[in-house]
Design a protein around this motif. Structure first.
Motif, PDB file in Angstrom:
ATOM      1  N   ASP A  19       0.854  -1.176   0.000  1.00  0.00           N
ATOM      2  CA  ASP A  19       0.000   0.000   0.000  1.00  0.00           C
ATOM      3  C   ASP A  19       0.896   1.232   0.000  1.00  0.00           C
ATOM      4  OD1 ASP A  19      -2.340   1.411  -0.011  1.00  0.00           O
ATOM      5  OD2 ASP A  19      -2.821   1.055   2.097  1.00  0.00           O
ATOM      6  N   GLU A  20       0.323   2.392  -0.278  1.00  0.00           N
ATOM      7  CA  GLU A  20       1.102   3.620  -0.267  1.00  0.00           C
ATOM      8  C   GLU A  20       1.420   4.014   1.169  1.00  0.00           C
ATOM      9  OE1 GLU A  20       1.052   7.550  -2.887  1.00  0.00           O
ATOM     10  OE2 GLU A  20      -0.704   7.364  -1.612  1.00  0.00           O
ATOM     11  N   ARG A  21       2.682   4.297   1.421  1.00  0.00           N
ATOM     12  CA  ARG A  21       3.155   4.654   2.759  1.00  0.00           C
ATOM     13  C   ARG A  21       4.081   5.855   2.676  1.00  0.00           C
ATOM     14  NH1 ARG A  21      -0.635   1.942   4.989  1.00  0.00           N
ATOM     15  NH2 ARG A  21      -0.292  -0.232   5.355  1.00  0.00           N
ATOM     16  N   VAL A  22       4.434   6.413   3.832  1.00  0.00           N
ATOM     17  CA  VAL A  22       5.380   7.519   3.926  1.00  0.00           C
ATOM     18  C   VAL A  22       6.770   6.925   4.130  1.00  0.00           C
ATOM     19  CG1 VAL A  22       6.066   9.534   5.277  1.00  0.00           C
ATOM     20  CG2 VAL A  22       3.645   9.073   4.861  1.00  0.00           C
ATOM     21  N   PHE A  23       7.728   7.411   3.343  1.00  0.00           N
ATOM     22  CA  PHE A  23       9.115   6.975   3.441  1.00  0.00           C
ATOM     23  C   PHE A  23      10.000   8.139   3.832  1.00  0.00           C
ATOM     24  CE2 PHE A  23       7.319   3.665   0.909  1.00  0.00           C
ATOM     25  CZ  PHE A  23       8.087   2.543   1.154  1.00  0.00           C
ATOM     26  N   VAL A  24      10.987   7.884   4.692  1.00  0.00           N
ATOM     27  CA  VAL A  24      11.969   8.897   5.069  1.00  0.00           C
ATOM     28  C   VAL A  24      13.338   8.449   4.577  1.00  0.00           C
ATOM     29  CG1 VAL A  24      10.706   9.785   7.062  1.00  0.00           C
ATOM     30  CG2 VAL A  24      12.232   7.862   7.355  1.00  0.00           C
ATOM     31  N   PRO A  25      14.204   9.406   4.214  1.00  0.00           N
ATOM     32  CA  PRO A  25      15.530   9.035   3.718  1.00  0.00           C
ATOM     33  C   PRO A  25      16.413   8.466   4.826  1.00  0.00           C
ATOM     34  CG  PRO A  25      15.313  11.418   3.846  1.00  0.00           C
ATOM     35  CD  PRO A  25      13.980  10.843   4.182  1.00  0.00           C
ATOM     36  N   VAL A  26      17.135   7.394   4.479  1.00  0.00           N
ATOM     37  CA  VAL A  26      18.073   6.773   5.410  1.00  0.00           C
ATOM     38  C   VAL A  26      19.485   7.228   5.075  1.00  0.00           C
ATOM     39  CG1 VAL A  26      19.007   4.593   6.243  1.00  0.00           C
ATOM     40  CG2 VAL A  26      16.590   4.781   5.700  1.00  0.00           C
ATOM     41  N   ASP A  27      19.828   7.194   3.797  1.00  0.00           N
ATOM     42  CA  ASP A  27      21.096   7.719   3.314  1.00  0.00           C
ATOM     43  C   ASP A  27      20.867   8.292   1.923  1.00  0.00           C
ATOM     44  OD1 ASP A  27      21.073   5.490   1.597  1.00  0.00           O
ATOM     45  OD2 ASP A  27      22.413   4.351   2.875  1.00  0.00           O
ATOM     46  N   SER A  76      18.689   5.346  -0.272  1.00  0.00           N
ATOM     47  CA  SER A  76      17.673   4.429   0.232  1.00  0.00           C
ATOM     48  C   SER A  76      16.736   5.142   1.211  1.00  0.00           C
ATOM     49  CB  SER A  76      18.303   3.204   0.892  1.00  0.00           C
ATOM     50  OG  SER A  76      19.084   3.581   1.989  1.00  0.00           O
ATOM     51  N   TYR A  77      15.518   4.633   1.264  1.00  0.00           N
ATOM     52  CA  TYR A  77      14.471   5.199   2.102  1.00  0.00           C
ATOM     53  C   TYR A  77      13.899   4.110   2.986  1.00  0.00           C
ATOM     54  CZ  TYR A  77      14.504   9.449  -0.665  1.00  0.00           C
ATOM     55  OH  TYR A  77      14.879  10.614  -1.265  1.00  0.00           O
ATOM     56  N   CYS A  78      13.284   4.508   4.094  1.00  0.00           N
ATOM     57  CA  CYS A  78      12.718   3.568   5.053  1.00  0.00           C
ATOM     58  C   CYS A  78      11.223   3.836   5.206  1.00  0.00           C
ATOM     59  CB  CYS A  78      13.423   3.741   6.393  1.00  0.00           C
ATOM     60  SG  CYS A  78      12.828   2.629   7.665  1.00  0.00           S
ATOM     61  N   CYS A  79      10.434   2.772   5.154  1.00  0.00           N
ATOM     62  CA  CYS A  79       8.986   2.878   5.349  1.00  0.00           C
ATOM     63  C   CYS A  79       8.714   3.197   6.819  1.00  0.00           C
ATOM     64  CB  CYS A  79       8.315   1.560   4.959  1.00  0.00           C
ATOM     65  SG  CYS A  79       6.534   1.536   5.266  1.00  0.00           S
ATOM     66  N   THR A  80       7.879   4.190   7.070  1.00  0.00           N
ATOM     67  CA  THR A  80       7.577   4.573   8.450  1.00  0.00           C
ATOM     68  C   THR A  80       6.597   3.618   9.129  1.00  0.00           C
ATOM     69  OG1 THR A  80       5.866   6.093   7.674  1.00  0.00           O
ATOM     70  CG2 THR A  80       8.056   7.018   8.069  1.00  0.00           C
ATOM     71  N   THR A  81       5.995   2.708   8.371  1.00  0.00           N
ATOM     72  CA  THR A  81       5.062   1.748   8.953  1.00  0.00           C
ATOM     73  C   THR A  81       5.753   0.439   9.322  1.00  0.00           C
ATOM     74  OG1 THR A  81       3.244   2.686   7.678  1.00  0.00           O
ATOM     75  CG2 THR A  81       2.910   0.487   8.581  1.00  0.00           C
ATOM     76  N   CYS A  82       6.487  -0.153   8.367  1.00  0.00           N
ATOM     77  CA  CYS A  82       7.073  -1.480   8.609  1.00  0.00           C
ATOM     78  C   CYS A  82       8.596  -1.464   8.701  1.00  0.00           C
ATOM     79  CB  CYS A  82       6.641  -2.440   7.507  1.00  0.00           C
ATOM     80  SG  CYS A  82       7.387  -2.115   5.899  1.00  0.00           S
ATOM     81  N   ASP A  83       9.229  -0.312   8.535  1.00  0.00           N
ATOM     82  CA  ASP A  83      10.687  -0.139   8.619  1.00  0.00           C
ATOM     83  C   ASP A  83      11.456  -0.835   7.503  1.00  0.00           C
ATOM     84  OD1 ASP A  83      10.509   1.445  10.891  1.00  0.00           O
ATOM     85  OD2 ASP A  83      10.587  -0.282  12.231  1.00  0.00           O
ATOM     86  N   ALA A  84      10.797  -1.173   6.413  1.00  0.00           N
ATOM     87  CA  ALA A  84      11.500  -1.774   5.278  1.00  0.00           C
ATOM     88  C   ALA A  84      12.366  -0.707   4.605  1.00  0.00           C
ATOM     89  CB  ALA A  84      10.506  -2.335   4.273  1.00  0.00           C
ATOM     90  N   ALA A  85      13.593  -1.053   4.318  1.00  0.00           N
ATOM     91  CA  ALA A  85      14.492  -0.147   3.603  1.00  0.00           C
ATOM     92  C   ALA A  85      14.432  -0.491   2.122  1.00  0.00           C
ATOM     93  CB  ALA A  85      15.912  -0.287   4.119  1.00  0.00           C
ATOM     94  N   VAL A  86      14.150   0.513   1.294  1.00  0.00           N
ATOM     95  CA  VAL A  86      14.020   0.290  -0.141  1.00  0.00           C
ATOM     96  C   VAL A  86      14.724   1.399  -0.907  1.00  0.00           C
ATOM     97  CG1 VAL A  86      11.824  -0.933   0.042  1.00  0.00           C
ATOM     98  CG2 VAL A  86      11.834   1.517  -0.277  1.00  0.00           C
ATOM     99  N   LEU A  87      15.029   1.104  -2.160  1.00  0.00           N
ATOM    100  CA  LEU A  87      15.579   2.090  -3.075  1.00  0.00           C
ATOM    101  C   LEU A  87      14.422   2.606  -3.917  1.00  0.00           C
ATOM    102  CD1 LEU A  87      18.029   3.475  -4.386  1.00  0.00           C
ATOM    103  CD2 LEU A  87      18.171   1.531  -5.923  1.00  0.00           C
ATOM    104  N   LEU A  88      14.130   3.889  -3.820  1.00  0.00           N
ATOM    105  CA  LEU A  88      13.026   4.479  -4.575  1.00  0.00           C
ATOM    106  C   LEU A  88      13.587   5.089  -5.851  1.00  0.00           C
ATOM    107  CD1 LEU A  88      11.036   6.166  -1.675  1.00  0.00           C
ATOM    108  CD2 LEU A  88      10.620   3.960  -2.761  1.00  0.00           C
ATOM    109  N   LEU A  89      13.484   4.360  -6.956  1.00  0.00           N
ATOM    110  CA  LEU A  89      14.084   4.790  -8.207  1.00  0.00           C
ATOM    111  C   LEU A  89      13.472   6.071  -8.746  1.00  0.00           C
ATOM    112  CD1 LEU A  89      14.494   1.347  -9.955  1.00  0.00           C
ATOM    113  CD2 LEU A  89      16.222   2.687  -8.786  1.00  0.00           C
ATOM    114  N   ASP A  90      12.177   6.254  -8.610  1.00  0.00           N
ATOM    115  CA  ASP A  90      11.543   7.473  -9.117  1.00  0.00           C
ATOM    116  C   ASP A  90      12.092   8.713  -8.412  1.00  0.00           C
ATOM    117  OD1 ASP A  90       9.995   6.105 -10.918  1.00  0.00           O
ATOM    118  OD2 ASP A  90       8.270   5.984  -9.587  1.00  0.00           O
TER     119      ASP A  90
END
Length: 60
Positions: A22-30, A33-47
């Motif tokens: 689902d759509e969630r809020v992500f904050v930058p980690v470095d 990469s960004y981290c989901c504020t709901t489940c703490d998954a770290a992902v690379l947001l290409l867009d």
């Protein structure tokens, strides 16, 4: 930044989380990469990374 709400307003992005499915809020980690504020998954947001060097497009 001292205020967490300022950090969210200035740096956070909304994107589809692959773990939450689902759509969630992500904050930058470095820088890339960004981290989901709901489940703490770290992902690379290409867009976000690809559009960082281009000027914003205005849509009426």
């Amino acid at each position: 930044m001292d205020d967490r709400s300022d950090f969210l307003m200035l740096r956070a992005v909304a994107a589809l989380c692959p773990d939450c499915t689902d759509e969630r809020v992500f904050v930058p980690v470095d820088s890339d990469s960004y981290c989901c504020t709901t489940c703490d998954a770290a992902v690379l947001l290409l867009d976000v990374v690809e559009s960082a060097g281009r000027p914003a497009r205005r849509v009426a």
